[in-house]
Scaffold this motif. Structure first.
Motif, PDB file in Angstrom:
ATOM      1  N   LYS A  89       1.277  21.702  10.129  1.00 36.96           N
ATOM      2  CA  LYS A  89       1.618  22.865  10.965  1.00 36.96           C
ATOM      3  C   LYS A  89       1.255  24.169  10.248  1.00 36.96           C
ATOM      4  O   LYS A  89       0.727  25.102  10.861  1.00 36.96           O
ATOM      5  CB  LYS A  89       3.117  22.855  11.292  1.00 36.96           C
ATOM      6  N   ALA A  90       1.570  24.221   8.952  1.00 36.76           N
ATOM      7  CA  ALA A  90       1.273  25.441   8.171  1.00 36.76           C
ATOM      8  C   ALA A  90      -0.233  25.706   8.142  1.00 36.76           C
ATOM      9  O   ALA A  90      -0.673  26.851   8.225  1.00 36.76           O
ATOM     10  CB  ALA A  90       1.809  25.297   6.753  1.00 36.76           C
ATOM     11  N   LYS A 107       3.908  29.904  10.379  1.00 39.82           N
ATOM     12  CA  LYS A 107       4.627  30.483   9.241  1.00 39.82           C
ATOM     13  C   LYS A 107       6.004  29.860   9.051  1.00 39.82           C
ATOM     14  O   LYS A 107       6.496  29.764   7.921  1.00 39.82           O
ATOM     15  CB  LYS A 107       4.772  31.988   9.441  1.00 39.82           C
ATOM     16  N   ASP A 108       6.638  29.460  10.147  1.00 37.91           N
ATOM     17  CA  ASP A 108       7.970  28.838  10.020  1.00 37.91           C
ATOM     18  C   ASP A 108       7.870  27.540   9.221  1.00 37.91           C
ATOM     19  O   ASP A 108       8.736  27.256   8.387  1.00 37.91           O
ATOM     20  CB  ASP A 108       8.556  28.548  11.406  1.00 37.91           C
ATOM     21  N   ALA A 109       6.830  26.792   9.492  1.00 43.97           N
ATOM     22  CA  ALA A 109       6.629  25.542   8.753  1.00 43.97           C
ATOM     23  C   ALA A 109       6.409  25.847   7.272  1.00 43.97           C
ATOM     24  O   ALA A 109       6.962  25.172   6.398  1.00 43.97           O
ATOM     25  CB  ALA A 109       5.421  24.796   9.313  1.00 43.97           C
ATOM     26  N   PHE A 110       5.645  26.907   7.018  1.00 41.71           N
ATOM     27  CA  PHE A 110       5.405  27.274   5.616  1.00 41.71           C
ATOM     28  C   PHE A 110       6.706  27.764   4.972  1.00 41.71           C
ATOM     29  O   PHE A 110       6.945  27.530   3.788  1.00 41.71           O
ATOM     30  CB  PHE A 110       4.313  28.352   5.524  1.00 41.71           C
ATOM     31  N   GLU A 156       7.098  36.337   3.687  1.00 36.28           N
ATOM     32  CA  GLU A 156       6.627  36.305   5.083  1.00 36.28           C
ATOM     33  C   GLU A 156       5.916  37.605   5.458  1.00 36.28           C
ATOM     34  O   GLU A 156       4.877  37.589   6.120  1.00 36.28           O
ATOM     35  CB  GLU A 156       7.812  36.066   6.023  1.00 36.28           C
ATOM     36  N   SER A 157       6.471  38.727   4.981  1.00 37.36           N
ATOM     37  CA  SER A 157       5.838  40.017   5.297  1.00 37.36           C
ATOM     38  C   SER A 157       4.475  40.127   4.604  1.00 37.36           C
ATOM     39  O   SER A 157       3.544  40.729   5.131  1.00 37.36           O
ATOM     40  CB  SER A 157       6.740  41.176   4.887  1.00 37.36           C
ATOM     41  N   ARG A 158       4.368  39.503   3.420  1.00 41.18           N
ATOM     42  CA  ARG A 158       3.083  39.541   2.707  1.00 41.18           C
ATOM     43  C   ARG A 158       2.062  38.577   3.326  1.00 41.18           C
ATOM     44  O   ARG A 158       0.861  38.797   3.235  1.00 41.18           O
ATOM     45  CB  ARG A 158       3.294  39.207   1.228  1.00 41.18           C
ATOM     46  N   LEU A 159       2.560  37.498   3.925  1.00 38.24           N
ATOM     47  CA  LEU A 159       1.636  36.529   4.552  1.00 38.24           C
ATOM     48  C   LEU A 159       0.867  37.176   5.691  1.00 38.24           C
ATOM     49  O   LEU A 159      -0.278  36.807   5.969  1.00 38.24           O
ATOM     50  CB  LEU A 159       2.406  35.321   5.107  1.00 38.24           C
ATOM     51  N   ALA A 160       1.505  38.144   6.335  1.00 35.62           N
ATOM     52  CA  ALA A 160       0.868  38.817   7.478  1.00 35.62           C
ATOM     53  C   ALA A 160      -0.415  39.533   7.042  1.00 35.62           C
ATOM     54  O   ALA A 160      -1.343  39.676   7.831  1.00 35.62           O
ATOM     55  CB  ALA A 160       1.839  39.794   8.097  1.00 35.62           C
ATOM     56  N   GLU A 161      -0.436  39.956   5.759  1.00 39.14           N
ATOM     57  CA  GLU A 161      -1.628  40.676   5.264  1.00 39.14           C
ATOM     58  C   GLU A 161      -2.763  39.715   4.936  1.00 39.14           C
ATOM     59  O   GLU A 161      -3.904  40.127   4.759  1.00 39.14           O
ATOM     60  CB  GLU A 161      -1.283  41.462   3.983  1.00 39.14           C
TER      61      GLU A 161
END
Lengths: 179, 216
Positions: free
Chosen positions: A10-11, A16-19, B31-36
């Motif tokens: 899924k990731a 992102k939830d899976a990650f 999570e906020s950094r993953l968006a970048e």
């Protein structure tokens, strides 16, 4: 397909939830691995490296393949190890001796001896080559299989088995000499 | 013994305290950094596979180029050979080697109409390019080109001696074109060259009339 495999799939699709669930499964292990390797002298480094490990894992998740015999924990620890090496190069390596023991609530009667032993062992670990030290940490503290240690370190499984035997012998000698 | 000691140290290792920030805001921060960062699904084409693909294309190109060097007019890879020679000439400014190659192809195919057509077309193209390039060159370079063209003329003349009438006529046409190009490569020695050409033409006319007489 086990739960972790499903989360990885899924990731990889960008979930992102899976990650996030993968993160919750591993962040404590990655943090203490970074902390043990970096010591206490750099307060925020282990935390930063832990976060950076997951960021890089996310970035290169498409390169990870379980079908090719990949172990996800080996994949994560490998990224963490590389970051620790980069960090140590930049800031000059801090010996493990500087690692400050965390206050624990061990009973007093066994506590003092154990602490002394642990200090000596840590000092001995600090005298090992970086690769050898990682092998011990991953095999004995993180309880990885020799195959996973080999993948993290980037060598063959057979070589790890032989090497562990030699490192333990070496550790013993270092501790004996220090007495 | 050492295993036991490692086991004790492991207990201490496992008790490593988690920082408050990491425990409570670690994922939020990440999570906020993953968006970048680009999502893994968009980088599905692994770097290694990409590098392998690029390498394969390079190897394929090099092999095709190498094989094409042995091709002859009329063959599939001949245009590749011509193109690679053209690039070489334009980059290095050296047309002599290409002229020589094309001239040899003309001689080799003089017995085969179709192949000869293609060979002579490419030869003419090379002559035109060399002539254009020579306009901007100094006298020394022009002289080099004239010498090279003169050499080709001799090669054509020699080849004519060994060929049948049809091939002779074809080569004669090419010979004329080469002479014309040589004459067009202007320079201080141009006049002398033109006189040479004129003399050569006269000699040839004499020879031809002699041959006709013999035929008669």
């Amino acid at each position: 397909m086990d739960n972790l495999s499903q989360l990885i799939t899924k990731a990889k699709e960008g979930n992102k939830d899976a990650f996030g669930q993968i993160y919750n499964l591993f962040y404590k292990r990655i943090f203490r691995y970074c902390k043990f390797n970096l010591g206490n002298s750099r307060a925020n480094d282990p935390q930063d490296i832990c976060q950076e490990t997951f960021l890089r894992a996310w970035k290169s998740l498409s390169n990870f393949s379980e079908k090719k015999g990949g172990s996800f924990q080996a994949y994560l620890f490998r990224i963490a190890r590389n970051l620790i090496i980069d960090n140590s190069r930049k800031k000059k390596e801090v010996p493990l001796l500087e690692y400050q023991e965390i206050e624990d609530d061990t009973d007093l009667d066994e506590g003092i001896d154990k602490k002394n032993e642990n200090q000596k062992l840590k000092a001995a670990l600090g005298k090992l080559k970086e690769k050898d030290r990682q092998i011990i940490i991953l095999r004995y503290f993180e309880e990885m299989t020799t195959a996973e240690v080999a993948k993290t370190i980037g060598t063959k499984e057979g070589a790890i088995r032989v090497r562990i035997h030699r490192i333990l012998k070496n550790l013993k000698e270092i501790i004996e000499r220090a007495k | 013994m050492i295993e036991e000691q490692l086991n004790n140290l492991k207990k201490e290792y496992l008790k490593t305290e988690m920082p408050h920030y990491l425990q409570n805001y670690g994922w939020q921060n990440l999570e906020s950094r993953l968006a970048e960062v680009k999502s893994p699904q968009f980088s599905f084409f692994p770097k290694r596979a990409f590098a392998f693909a690029v390498l394969s294309v390079i190897i394929l190109l090099i092999s095709t180029l190498a094989i094409s060097q042995k091709s002859k007019p009329g063959q599939t890879l001949y245009p590749v050979k011509v193109l690679s020679d053209q690039v070489y000439s334009q980059v290095t400014g050296n047309y002599e080697a290409t002229i020589e190659k094309r001239a040899q192809e003309v001689i080799d195919t003089s017995g085969n109409g179709e192949s000869f057509e293609e060979a002579s077309k490419e030869y003419q193209k090379t002559l035109d390019e060399a002539k254009e390039k020579a306009k901007d060159e100094n006298e020394e370079k022009k002289e080099e080109l004239r010498k090279k063209l003169e050499q080709q003329e001799k090669r054509f003349e020699n080849a004519q001696k060994e060929e049948n009438q049809k091939s002779k006529n074809r080569l004669n046409d090419i010979l004329e074109r080469t002479r014309r190009t040589r004459g067009e490569v202007k320079g201080s020695k141009n006049e002398r060259r033109e006189k040479d050409n004129q003399r050569h033409d006269d000699d040839e006319k004499d020879n031809n009339s002699g041959n006709h007489n013999e035929d008669d």
